[in-house]
Scaffold this active site. Structure first.
Site, short mmCIF file in Angstrom:
data_model
loop_
_atom_site.label_atom_id
_atom_site.label_comp_id
_atom_site.label_asym_id
_atom_site.label_seq_id
_atom_site.Cartn_x
_atom_site.Cartn_y
_atom_site.Cartn_z
CB SER A 47 16.36 34.83 5.71
OG SER A 47 15.20 35.62 5.91
CG ASP B 14 18.70 42.97 5.16
OD1 ASP B 14 17.68 42.95 5.86
OD2 ASP B 14 19.22 41.94 4.69
CG HIS C 39 17.03 39.63 7.17
ND1 HIS C 39 17.23 39.92 5.83
CD2 HIS C 39 16.33 38.47 7.22
CE1 HIS C 39 16.69 38.96 5.10
NE2 HIS C 39 16.14 38.06 5.92
#
Length: 359
Positions: free
Chosen positions: A42, A334, A337
């Site tokens: 991610s 978040d 990240h």
């Protein structure tokens, strides 16, 4: 002691130097790098998870609210672009790297850069199974498919040149610990000590590098792990103790990085023409967290989205209360990240130290 005016002057000077360095990198690398090819999780997924039957997605607001002025939730786990998008721009290619599974893009787009990364995946194939995402070995299969398409588009000679002279960015490993090993209920925790699991991952990482080398890759930058114990998701497990970083996680990251460097040295000695480099991130990111104001941040402990403690994926949505109005003040977007601003700062650093060093 420096005054506020002096600190602002230093920050401004730093930003000017960074901009000049970007233009220098573009001038030096534009003719040398035909494409940027991305593998990982991610941290660099550009939207491949959008088409998967997984709950781990970011193709909805407020994700993407600062993406190149479009406010488009692309599937990147960020308010905007991720580090590899900035690499691409610094190489003089394009301002972002498209996801290979995104139906909006075709081989004419992927010829300059392509992303095979999948949020939630790891080096260990069992990690990908936790949230039903693309394991690393399947990313390699997509790379093989891409090569065949590229040859049809560019012709055999130009396709081979793109594959051999392109730069490969690999960013993966954190999920193997957070989602898998340190989840404690998984078979890996019962099977391995932390030290042995690190070596297990390194062995799998070696196999991956050899695989893409055999497929033509030569210039590979493998980003080391940052202090994953300092992510808001992990720190906020112990709010009563001042939310300290979890040292067990950070030690695993440091051990991984050390063994990754050893593996890199061994492979460079064994495989002709291989330029495999470790993009060392741990100390630099630790400095951002310890001295956020030096980089223009106000908060390095919480994410911008929601309470900033646990929100991630669907828990970070347009209805989440308390989401900050200005993500540029935050290191994290978040609970896991980085914000686009952090990704840009990291990309500038790693480009200067690693990704501009390929011959």
């Amino acid at each position: 002691m420096q005054t506020k005016a002096q600190k602002r002057s230093i920050l401004l000077s730093t930003e000017i130097i960074a901009i000049l360095l970007i233009y220098t990198w573009i001038a030096e690398t534009e003719a040398k790098v035909p494409a940027l090819i991305v593998f990982g999780d991610s941290t660099v997924d550009a939207g491949n998870n959008n088409v998967l039957p997984t709950t781990l997605k970011a193709n909805f607001p407020p994700y993407g609210r600062d993406f190149m002025g479009t406010r488009k939730p692309t599937g990147r786990f960020s308010n905007g672009r991720v580090a590899t998008d900035f690499y691409s721009e610094m190489y003089g290619l394009r301002s972002f790297v498209p996801a290979y599974l995104d139906p909006e893009y075709g081989i004419e787009d992927f010829a300059l850069g392509v992303c095979f990364a999948s949020a939630g995946t790891g080096i260990d194939p069992e990690t990908a199974g936790v949230l039903s995402v693309i394991p690393l070995f399947k990313q390699v299969k997509l790379f093989e498919e891409y090569q065949a398409r590229l040859e049809g588009y560019l012709g055999p000679e130009m396709a081979k040149k793109t594959i051999s002279e392109g730069v490969y960015a690999v960013s993966i490993g954190t999920n193997d610990f957070i989602e898998n090993y340190f989840a404690y209920s998984t078979p890996r925790f019962l099977e391995f000590t932390p030290e042995r699991y690190v070596q297990f991952l390194i062995n799998l990482g070696r196999e991956f590098i050899v695989q893409i080398y055999m497929l033509g890759a030569r210039k590979i930058g493998f980003t080391g792990l940052s202090g994953m114990g300092c992510l808001p998701l992990e720190r906020n497990r112990n709010p009563m103790w001042g939310r300290p970083c979890i040292e067990t996680y950070n030690k695993a990251a440091r051990d991984f990085n050390s063994k990754l460097q050893q593996m890199t040295d061994e492979l460079c000695n064994a495989l002709p023409d291989l330029q495999l480099k470790v993009a060392h991130l741990y100390d630099f990111f630790a400095n951002i967290l310890q001295n956020p104001s030096l980089y223009g941040f106000e908060d390095a402990q919480y994410g911008c989205c929601g309470t900033g403690t646990y929100e991630l994926g669907y828990l970070c949505n347009e209805y989440t209360p308390f989401t900050c109005t200005d993500a540029s003040k935050y290191v994290f977007w978040d609970a896991v990240h980085p914000t686009e601003k952090t990704s840009r700062i990291v990309a500038e650093y790693l480009m200067n130290t690693t990704f501009s060093k390929f011959k």
